[in-house]
Design an enzyme around this catalytic site. Structure first.
Site: not given
Length: 159
Positions: A45, A47-49
């Protein structure tokens, strides 16, 4: 009920991939160690990545210099976690663990319903710092935010 500072990490079995899919229980992950566990809503996703995991990769040696292990958790299967870590060049020692059934996420009271996005139950974005299996600091994001669970914020709070 949501985990609080002073609580013991619940005993749960997670998954990771080393020499194939392996069980890793929370006692093994936390007992006798200093650990930062951060959770992301989903591998791959945005923001996560682009921010969350990359920040911990950049600061991994800063945590290690303080004797702190780093564990990233998501409610994804272990194969997704492994595939996510490869292009981001996750260093050896930064563990990516799968909470595929949200067992630890629920036990910590950190679940969120992302069904509206087609993602089902996921972990809220958070980080915690534990010593010998006891939560000493807790950093839980407000919905849609990314500030307090960042590697930079957590490092500053541990000074």
């Amino acid at each position: 009920m949501t985990v609080q500072v002073g609580d013991r990490i619940p005993e749960v079995v997670l998954k990771c991939i080393r020499q194939g899919v392996e069980n890793v229980d929370t006692r093994t992950l936390f007992d006798g160690r200093k650990v930062v566990l951060f959770a992301v809503p989903g591998a791959f996703t945005p923001t996560c990545s682009e921010k969350h995991l990359p920040g911990y990769i950049r600061h991994f040696e800063d945590f290690r210099a303080r004797g702190i292990d780093v564990v990233c958790m998501a409610v994804n299967d272990p194969f997704v976690m492994q595939a996510w870590g490869r292009p981001l060049n996750v260093p050896d020692g930064l563990q990516l663990v799968s909470d595929g059934n949200a067992d630890l996420t629920r036990a910590l009271g950190m679940e969120m319903d992302a069904s509206g996005y087609g993602m089902g139950i996921r972990a809220r974005r958070f980080a915690l710092y534990a010593e010998d299996g006891v939560v000493r600091h807790l950093f839980v994001e407000a919905p849609g935010e990314f500030r307090v669970s960042s590697a930079e914020h957590v490092l500053a709070a541990l000074d």
